[in-house]
Design an enzyme around this catalytic site. Sequence first.
Site, PDB file in Angstrom:
ATOM      1  N   HIS A  10       1.168  -1.113   0.133  1.00 10.05           N
ATOM      2  CA  HIS A  10      -0.370   0.037   0.490  1.00 10.05           C
ATOM      3  C   HIS A  10       0.652   1.465   0.164  1.00 10.05           C
ATOM      4  CE1 HIS A  10      -3.828  -2.077   1.224  1.00 10.05           C
ATOM      5  NE2 HIS A  10      -2.871  -2.850   0.986  1.00 10.05           N
TER       6      HIS A  10
ATOM      7  N   ASP B 135      -5.622   5.772   1.304  1.00  4.26           N
ATOM      8  CA  ASP B 135      -6.093   4.392   1.181  1.00  4.26           C
ATOM      9  C   ASP B 135      -7.405   3.867   2.204  1.00  4.26           C
ATOM     10  OD1 ASP B 135      -6.199   1.745   1.955  1.00  4.26           O
ATOM     11  OD2 ASP B 135      -3.660   1.429   1.222  1.00  4.26           O
TER      12      ASP B 135
END
Length: 466
Positions: free
Chosen positions: A25, A132
């Site tokens: 990520h 995110d």
Amino acid sequence: MASHDEATKSHEVIVVLVPFPAQGHLNQLLHFSRHISSHKIPVHYVSTIIHTRQAKTRVHGWDPVSISNTMIQFHEFETPTFESPLPNPHAATKFPSHLQPSFEAALFLREPVAKLLSALSPTAKRVVVIHDYLMASVIQDVASLPNGEAYSFHPVSTFIFSAYVWAIVGTPVEIDDEILKRIPSHETTSTPELREFTNRQMEHQKYSSGAIFNTCRAIEAPFLDVLAKVNARQWAIGPLNAVQILNTSNEQHKDKCLQWLDNQAPDSVIFVSFGTTTSLTDEQIHALAIGLESSGQKFIWVLRDADKGDIFTVDVRVCELPEGYENRIESSGQGKILRGWAPQVEILAHASTGGFMSHCGWNSCMESITMGVPLATWPMHSDQPFNALLVTRVLKIGVVVMDWACRDELVESLAIEKSVRMLMASIEGKEMRKRAAELGDAVKKSVAEGGDTRREFDDFIAHIHR
């Protein structure tokens, strides 16, 4: 890092990016930061001290020195100390439960992020927060800004997200009954703790003004079309990884594994790597070693344990190979064993690389597809079984090493040997390589002038400048 004056003077738009603290990520939003800053937009990349350092240390596909020549400012905030256990190769599931404490600690970023947003708000016409989707609670205070807006970033395939809504909006024609039967349940791909964490974040998605995906229509058009029926605004701006790798003529500074690849035949080497969150048992490592050797194919194998919560601590398990194996493989010229951080994008882009045995994390899938390399799929957890299904059954550019239905069983050396030979030395494998190359070309065209990705990225930039 941008200067203080550069970071605080009045701007039309300022972008703040908040990644989830896991390697797959962190790097996607770092790549996105670079793309946004290329439009002369100030970017603030926000994470914990450890994870900001991790993202910068591991950047690949472009020169990390070039960070200093961008408008990216890094913020390294303290969070509570957490006790992160070591990775457990014998755990009941392959999900990296040992990282859960660091996930929970990252939620304490809310307060410093709120202070940063308040400080930036008077300096710009608009403060855009890209977070995110697993960090939605951290950025919720953007709602209190008179000029703030947020967008959720999804670092996984749209195939997995669209599967959530097929029952509501209909199944794409690309999905047949055989694929439907193989869709894994989320109870088998993660842990109760992670599912509870995710549910807490979903409660805060109301702050999002749109969704951003690291994918493109060349790969996932049917699933983007499905999601367009439920998303008011969405942008497919992938691949975020580099699509062209410039070969360096300075052999002194070229990685030794790339020098080794220079001496191999085109499409003759299979690259083996299972990402940053997988720990294999010694028994499985031995079976893999024997299977690779018995296949007779050339290979590069990244053999390392899963990341810990803090990758900079030195207590790391050394994965054991059969006695004499490493010397035998390297002296015979069949392969190379890498135990540290490997230049994955550069390896996949090399002309000698003809296959990739992978855990099917979305970064690895996107990088492999971009470079036109077919996959041998061995999913471990989370979105990976979905990605493996996409690669093998939908895109048809991969062979199965480990079927998700058999995830609790040892993958025997003979099965590994057969999978490698099928991908690297069969007519079927040759056809997969051809399809992968064609798909890779389509992806590269999508990021070029006039391509779908370029248009969507430009549209997003225009949107935040509206």
